[in-house]
Design a protein around this motif. Structure first.
Motif, short mmCIF file in Angstrom:
data_model
loop_
_atom_site.label_atom_id
_atom_site.label_comp_id
_atom_site.label_asym_id
_atom_site.label_seq_id
_atom_site.Cartn_x
_atom_site.Cartn_y
_atom_site.Cartn_z
N LEU A 55 0.84 -1.19 0.00
CA LEU A 55 0.00 0.00 0.00
C LEU A 55 0.88 1.24 0.00
N PRO A 56 0.54 2.24 -0.85
CA PRO A 56 1.21 3.52 -0.69
C PRO A 56 0.70 4.16 0.61
N PRO A 57 1.47 5.05 1.25
CA PRO A 57 1.08 5.60 2.55
C PRO A 57 -0.33 6.19 2.57
N GLU A 58 -0.75 6.85 1.48
CA GLU A 58 -2.10 7.47 1.48
C GLU A 58 -3.20 6.41 1.61
N MET A 59 -2.99 5.28 0.95
CA MET A 59 -3.99 4.20 1.03
C MET A 59 -4.01 3.62 2.44
N PHE A 60 -2.83 3.56 3.05
CA PHE A 60 -2.76 3.04 4.42
C PHE A 60 -3.48 3.99 5.38
N ASP A 61 -3.29 5.30 5.18
CA ASP A 61 -3.99 6.30 6.02
C ASP A 61 -5.49 6.06 5.96
N SER A 62 -5.98 5.92 4.75
CA SER A 62 -7.43 5.78 4.58
C SER A 62 -7.93 4.46 5.18
N LEU A 63 -7.12 3.39 5.04
CA LEU A 63 -7.50 2.11 5.65
C LEU A 63 -7.58 2.23 7.17
N MET A 64 -6.64 2.93 7.77
CA MET A 64 -6.63 3.07 9.23
C MET A 64 -7.90 3.80 9.71
N LYS A 65 -8.36 4.76 8.93
CA LYS A 65 -9.59 5.49 9.32
C LYS A 65 -10.80 4.55 9.25
N LYS A 66 -10.85 3.77 8.20
CA LYS A 66 -11.98 2.83 8.06
C LYS A 66 -11.94 1.76 9.16
N LEU A 67 -10.73 1.31 9.48
CA LEU A 67 -10.60 0.29 10.52
C LEU A 67 -11.14 0.78 11.85
N LYS A 68 -10.94 2.05 12.11
CA LYS A 68 -11.42 2.63 13.37
C LYS A 68 -12.94 2.53 13.44
N VAL A 69 -13.60 2.77 12.30
CA VAL A 69 -15.07 2.71 12.26
C VAL A 69 -15.53 1.28 12.53
N VAL A 70 -14.90 0.31 11.86
CA VAL A 70 -15.30 -1.09 12.07
C VAL A 70 -14.99 -1.54 13.49
N ASP A 71 -13.86 -1.06 14.01
CA ASP A 71 -13.47 -1.41 15.38
C ASP A 71 -14.53 -0.91 16.37
N ASP A 72 -14.95 0.33 16.21
CA ASP A 72 -15.99 0.90 17.11
C ASP A 72 -17.28 0.09 17.00
N CYS A 73 -17.62 -0.23 15.78
CA CYS A 73 -18.84 -0.98 15.51
C CYS A 73 -18.79 -2.37 16.18
N MET A 74 -17.66 -3.05 16.04
CA MET A 74 -17.54 -4.39 16.62
C MET A 74 -17.53 -4.33 18.14
N LYS A 75 -16.99 -3.25 18.70
CA LYS A 75 -16.99 -3.11 20.16
C LYS A 75 -18.45 -2.98 20.64
N LYS A 76 -19.26 -2.25 19.88
CA LYS A 76 -20.67 -2.09 20.25
C LYS A 76 -21.38 -3.46 20.21
N ILE A 77 -21.08 -4.22 19.16
CA ILE A 77 -21.73 -5.53 19.03
C ILE A 77 -21.33 -6.44 20.20
#
Ligand code: PEP
Ligand code: MN
Length: 273
Positions: free
Chosen positions: A249-271
């Motif tokens: 991954l180029p760094p910009e793609m990694f940045d964007s992945l990390m942001k999305k991961l945070k959303v899924v992480d929050d969601c899974m914590k709620k579940i």
């Protein structure tokens, strides 16, 4: 599973091993290991390390001894690569993980890094497993590309039986008949490991898919499946990478992945409640 004395859940279904890598704990929350496939130069490694750290990665990866399909392909910088990786770790405050290929190299490589990686091709190299079992550093044990869950856990057992309790499993895809992706990432093995073992498990969607477009979705899916983390390859300029540029991954793609991961992480914590 039969014959698993140390890796199985015989301490009860809630038993969970936490593995400390530097100041990072694997098995508690979701962690991200990122960095280049190979350490190629000081510049490339330190710049990539800074970028992944800024994006929120927890551990830096980088290969100094590379297991390459062709003997003519770049084999890694060896000791120089370890020195660079160590420096990049110190400059960014990230613990580092690197692959060991040879039992004779385990003890001295362990001096440079915070975690030792056993690659897919060496999963059943029993003398190497015994040697990392004697080391005082945690071990990242990748799944053999042709291996069943039971064979994989038996290899973890070799390391545990030598007295090293700090083993983290890494699913990195298995060989199947499809050629569209480099491997078939077996995400179902994540909840399967949780059913039978107390060891943490992370997922490597870079080697697991070999395709840039599939790494993001599979990283999010790994989190949703209950993995304890992911390991992804990031390069400051993938077109120039000496190994695995197509899946870096180029760094910009990694940045964007990390942001999305945070959303899924929050969601899974709620579940999970
Ligand atoms: C790597 O992580 O650089 C690597 C060689 O991975 P694998 O052993 O999964 O192919
Ligand atoms: Mn690689």
């Amino acid at each position: 599973m039969k014959n698993l004395k140390l890796s199985s859940l015989n301490g009860g279904p809630h038993r969970k091993t936490l593995v400390k890598v530097g100041e990072v704990t694997i098995g508690q929350g979701f962690i991200v290991i990122a960095g280049p496939c190979s350490v190629e130069s000081e510049d490339q490694t330190i710049e990539t390390a800074r970028r992944v750290k800024e994006a929120g990665a927890n551990i830096l990866r980088g290969g100094a001894f590379k297991p390459r399909t062709s003997p003519y392909a770049f084999q890694g910088l060896g000791i120089k690569g370890l020195q660079i990786l160590e420096k990049a770790g110190k400059e960014t405050g990230l613990p580092v993980v690197t692959e060991v290929l040879d039992p004779r190299d385990v003890s001295w490589i362990a001096e440079y890094v915070d975690m030792l990686q056993i690659g897919t091709r060496n999963m059943q190299n029993y003398s190497l497993l015994k040697e990392v079992g004697k080391a005082k550093k945690p071990v990242l044990l990748k799944r053999g590309m042709y291996s069943t869950l039971s064979e994989w856990l038996n290899c973890a057992e070799y390391i545990l039986a030598e007295g090293n309790p700090n083993v983290v499993l890494c699913e990195r895809g298995i060989r199947s008949f499809d050629t569209y992706s480099r491997n078939t990432l077996d995400l179902s093995v994540v909840p399967a490991v949780k059913e039978v073992s107390h060891l943490p498990i992370i997922v490597d969607p870079s080697h697991g898919t070999g395709r840039l477009s599939l790494i993001g979705p599979m990283s999010l899916a790994a989190r949703a499946a209950g993995a304890d983390g992911i390991m992804v390859e990031v390069h400051r300029n993938p077109a120039e990478a000496l190994s695995d540029g197509d899946q870096s991954l180029p760094p910009e793609m990694f940045d964007s992945l990390m942001k999305k991961l945070k959303v899924v992480d929050d969601c899974m914590k709620k579940i999970a409640g």
